[in-house]
Design a protein around this motif. Sequence first.
Motif, PDB file in Angstrom:
ATOM      1  N   GLU A  62       0.852  -1.185   0.000  1.00 48.22           N
ATOM      2  CA  GLU A  62       0.000   0.000   0.000  1.00 48.22           C
ATOM      3  C   GLU A  62       0.890   1.239   0.000  1.00 48.22           C
ATOM      4  N   PRO A  63       0.902   2.000  -1.074  1.00 45.89           N
ATOM      5  CA  PRO A  63       1.810   3.138  -1.178  1.00 45.89           C
ATOM      6  C   PRO A  63       1.323   4.325  -0.357  1.00 45.89           C
ATOM      7  N   ALA A  64       2.252   5.216  -0.074  1.00 50.77           N
ATOM      8  CA  ALA A  64       1.890   6.483   0.552  1.00 50.77           C
ATOM      9  C   ALA A  64       1.443   7.422  -0.558  1.00 50.77           C
ATOM     10  N   ALA A  65       0.161   7.699  -0.603  1.00 50.84           N
ATOM     11  CA  ALA A  65      -0.362   8.564  -1.665  1.00 50.84           C
ATOM     12  C   ALA A  65       0.247   9.955  -1.534  1.00 50.84           C
ATOM     13  N   PRO A  66       0.616  10.576  -2.642  1.00 51.17           N
ATOM     14  CA  PRO A  66       1.176  11.932  -2.569  1.00 51.17           C
ATOM     15  C   PRO A  66       0.150  12.914  -2.024  1.00 51.17           C
ATOM     16  N   GLU A  67       0.635  13.979  -1.402  1.00 51.63           N
ATOM     17  CA  GLU A  67      -0.281  14.995  -0.881  1.00 51.63           C
ATOM     18  C   GLU A  67      -1.093  15.613  -2.000  1.00 51.63           C
ATOM     19  N   SER A  68      -0.484  15.718  -3.177  1.00 51.92           N
ATOM     20  CA  SER A  68      -1.171  16.263  -4.343  1.00 51.92           C
ATOM     21  C   SER A  68      -0.841  15.417  -5.556  1.00 51.92           C
ATOM     22  N   TRP A  69      -1.857  14.916  -6.247  1.00 55.57           N
ATOM     23  CA  TRP A  69      -1.603  14.149  -7.464  1.00 55.57           C
ATOM     24  C   TRP A  69      -1.135  15.050  -8.595  1.00 55.57           C
ATOM     25  N   ASP A  70      -1.340  16.372  -8.465  1.00 59.01           N
ATOM     26  CA  ASP A  70      -0.833  17.296  -9.479  1.00 59.01           C
ATOM     27  C   ASP A  70       0.655  17.568  -9.294  1.00 59.01           C
ATOM     28  N   LEU A  71       1.140  17.458  -8.040  1.00 57.43           N
ATOM     29  CA  LEU A  71       2.559  17.649  -7.732  1.00 57.43           C
ATOM     30  C   LEU A  71       3.044  16.479  -6.888  1.00 57.43           C
ATOM     31  N   PRO A  72       3.041  15.284  -7.454  1.00 60.16           N
ATOM     32  CA  PRO A  72       3.336  14.099  -6.649  1.00 60.16           C
ATOM     33  C   PRO A  72       4.769  14.024  -6.130  1.00 60.16           C
ATOM     34  N   LEU A  73       5.686  14.786  -6.740  1.00 59.09           N
ATOM     35  CA  LEU A  73       7.089  14.709  -6.346  1.00 59.09           C
ATOM     36  C   LEU A  73       7.527  15.907  -5.508  1.00 59.09           C
ATOM     37  N   ALA A  74       6.573  16.687  -5.027  1.00 59.52           N
ATOM     38  CA  ALA A  74       6.913  17.857  -4.214  1.00 59.52           C
ATOM     39  C   ALA A  74       7.734  17.440  -2.996  1.00 59.52           C
ATOM     40  N   GLY A  75       8.802  18.174  -2.740  1.00 56.27           N
ATOM     41  CA  GLY A  75       9.655  17.884  -1.603  1.00 56.27           C
ATOM     42  C   GLY A  75      10.683  16.802  -1.840  1.00 56.27           C
ATOM     43  N   ARG A  76      10.750  16.280  -3.055  1.00 55.60           N
ATOM     44  CA  ARG A  76      11.680  15.202  -3.355  1.00 55.60           C
ATOM     45  C   ARG A  76      12.831  15.702  -4.220  1.00 55.60           C
ATOM     46  N   THR A  77      13.993  15.080  -4.027  1.00 56.99           N
ATOM     47  CA  THR A  77      15.185  15.431  -4.798  1.00 56.99           C
ATOM     48  C   THR A  77      15.497  14.307  -5.769  1.00 56.99           C
ATOM     49  N   ALA A  78      15.729  14.676  -7.029  1.00 59.07           N
ATOM     50  CA  ALA A  78      15.992  13.689  -8.081  1.00 59.07           C
ATOM     51  C   ALA A  78      17.332  13.966  -8.750  1.00 59.07           C
ATOM     52  N   LEU A  79      18.043  12.909  -9.088  1.00 63.17           N
ATOM     53  CA  LEU A  79      19.266  12.990  -9.886  1.00 63.17           C
ATOM     54  C   LEU A  79      19.005  12.287 -11.210  1.00 63.17           C
ATOM     55  N   VAL A  80      19.257  12.979 -12.316  1.00 62.29           N
ATOM     56  CA  VAL A  80      19.065  12.404 -13.651  1.00 62.29           C
ATOM     57  C   VAL A  80      20.395  12.437 -14.376  1.00 62.29           C
ATOM     58  N   THR A  81      20.930  11.274 -14.713  1.00 62.26           N
ATOM     59  CA  THR A  81      22.195  11.224 -15.443  1.00 62.26           C
ATOM     60  C   THR A  81      21.937  11.399 -16.940  1.00 62.26           C
ATOM     61  N   GLY A  82      22.938  11.917 -17.631  1.00 63.73           N
ATOM     62  CA  GLY A  82      22.795  12.126 -19.078  1.00 63.73           C
ATOM     63  C   GLY A  82      21.695  13.107 -19.411  1.00 63.73           C
ATOM     64  N   SER A  83      21.607  14.214 -18.652  1.00 64.76           N
ATOM     65  CA  SER A  83      20.434  15.091 -18.776  1.00 64.76           C
ATOM     66  C   SER A  83      20.733  16.437 -19.408  1.00 64.76           C
ATOM     67  N   ALA A  84      21.844  16.563 -20.113  1.00 67.11           N
ATOM     68  CA  ALA A  84      22.125  17.827 -20.786  1.00 67.11           C
ATOM     69  C   ALA A  84      21.165  18.079 -21.943  1.00 67.11           C
ATOM     70  N   ARG A  85      20.697  17.002 -22.550  1.00 72.12           N
ATOM     71  CA  ARG A  85      19.876  17.150 -23.755  1.00 72.12           C
ATOM     72  C   ARG A  85      19.001  15.905 -23.922  1.00 72.12           C
ATOM     73  N   GLY A  86      18.187  15.884 -24.961  1.00 68.91           N
ATOM     74  CA  GLY A  86      17.427  14.700 -25.361  1.00 68.91           C
ATOM     75  C   GLY A  86      16.510  14.154 -24.297  1.00 68.91           C
ATOM     76  N   ILE A  87      16.488  12.834 -24.195  1.00 73.88           N
ATOM     77  CA  ILE A  87      15.585  12.171 -23.264  1.00 73.88           C
ATOM     78  C   ILE A  87      15.881  12.588 -21.824  1.00 73.88           C
ATOM     79  N   GLY A  88      17.155  12.670 -21.461  1.00 72.00           N
ATOM     80  CA  GLY A  88      17.498  13.033 -20.092  1.00 72.00           C
ATOM     81  C   GLY A  88      16.996  14.407 -19.711  1.00 72.00           C
ATOM     82  N   ALA A  89      17.139  15.386 -20.612  1.00 70.12           N
ATOM     83  CA  ALA A  89      16.642  16.733 -20.340  1.00 70.12           C
ATOM     84  C   ALA A  89      15.126  16.723 -20.190  1.00 70.12           C
TER      85      ALA A  89
END
Length: 438
Positions: free
Chosen positions: A188-215
């Motif tokens: 049973e997942p912890a539902a986000p406080e807002s489904w419009d901003l489900p990642l609010a308060g979270r930090t993400a790292l995206v590799t290869g993100s200068a351009r294309g799919i990563g960006a």
Amino acid sequence: MADRYLHFTGTAPGRFLTGRLGLPQPAELRRWSAEHPRLEGSLLHRTAGGTPLAGLAGVLARTGLTVTGDPAAGERPAGVVLDATGVTTVAGLAEVHGALHPVVRSLTPGGRVVVLGAPLSRDDHHQAAAQQALEGFVRSLGKEIGRGRTAQLVRTVSATAAESTLRFLLSPRSAYVSGQVIEVTDTEPAAPESWDLPLAGRTALVTGSARGIGASVAATLTRDGAKVVCLDVPQSRAELARTAESLGGTALPLDITAPDAADRIAAALPDGLDILVHNAGITRDRRLANMAADRWASVLDVNLDSVLRTTDALLESGTLRPGGRIVATASIAGIAGNTGQTNYAASKAGIIGLVRTLAPRLAERGITLNAVAPGFIETKMTAAVPLLIREAGRRMNSLGQGGLPVDVAETTAWLASPGSGGVNGQVVRVCGQSLLGA
């Protein structure tokens, strides 16, 4: 690069000519936008088999779509959810046909069909046979309904655990995902406080993100509320800085294959990390007989070994926090193989092995590990492909066109959501249901 054939078939002369010649007539896909965040039309909810899935009606009601049991006269529904979790016999499969046969032709262009199935029983081979039959049914349906419509199978025992998945599949965000089988555990997942901003308060790292799919992934995670750190090789420092600045994020110029890469990532994230997206990848194509050892090694190092090393180190150091999400990038080449890409296909198949093996162990910490497997995506790399091969790549899928970087990004954002805790160890193809592979 513009798909001129797709635009041509959207004109009256194009429809006439391609119809006379029996050529593909792909429908232009409607993807998510702030102006059109939902499917346009009602959602049919039907049941086949025995006891319906508890709580499903409430979950569907929360999608924002108008849910009904039967369409009004002349109405064209935007989607159908068929609860087939109770189908346990071959006879029960007749109810699947009976539920969808009368309505599938009336779906709006770009409509959705989602069939809910149950996990295969180890003790009842009749139930297992009937439920496995749903997979062949859904994959075939996705290949025949046309006009930008898609079909998926979601295996679950919990409607609430599948809510994030249903919201994704029943929205414009999943425009280029079709013919997929997604298993959702009863976590049973912890539902986000807002489904419009489900990642609010979270930090993400995206590799290869200068351009294309990563960006595009970085931009989509930012849209959903995340604070994003964009990582790419130092040679792309200027482009990486522009991407990060445009998103209000942080640029981290770093070669992901460097021995101290994980240590430098951890140092740049002293407060920890919630979402790790392994997007960096390269190709060095040659047939095996013509492939030098350095071409083999460089692809395996970037696409697979760096993923293994970085993941292990960030887990061991605690940089990736409990409840975190890891999304790796596989490829349909890793599933079906591809001429001239033994190195690339090996690296992407290795990602699938990582996901299937490590994900169950991470579940104890509330961390999920999944992969996206893109097919033909319109990027600078595919724009350089020779014309005939490029056109074949675009047309050899159920939707008759290439995908866009945002299609991979939307799928990644769904897997990264706190509400997707029940989705673990899955490899989801973003390929328009490519005719290559399973």
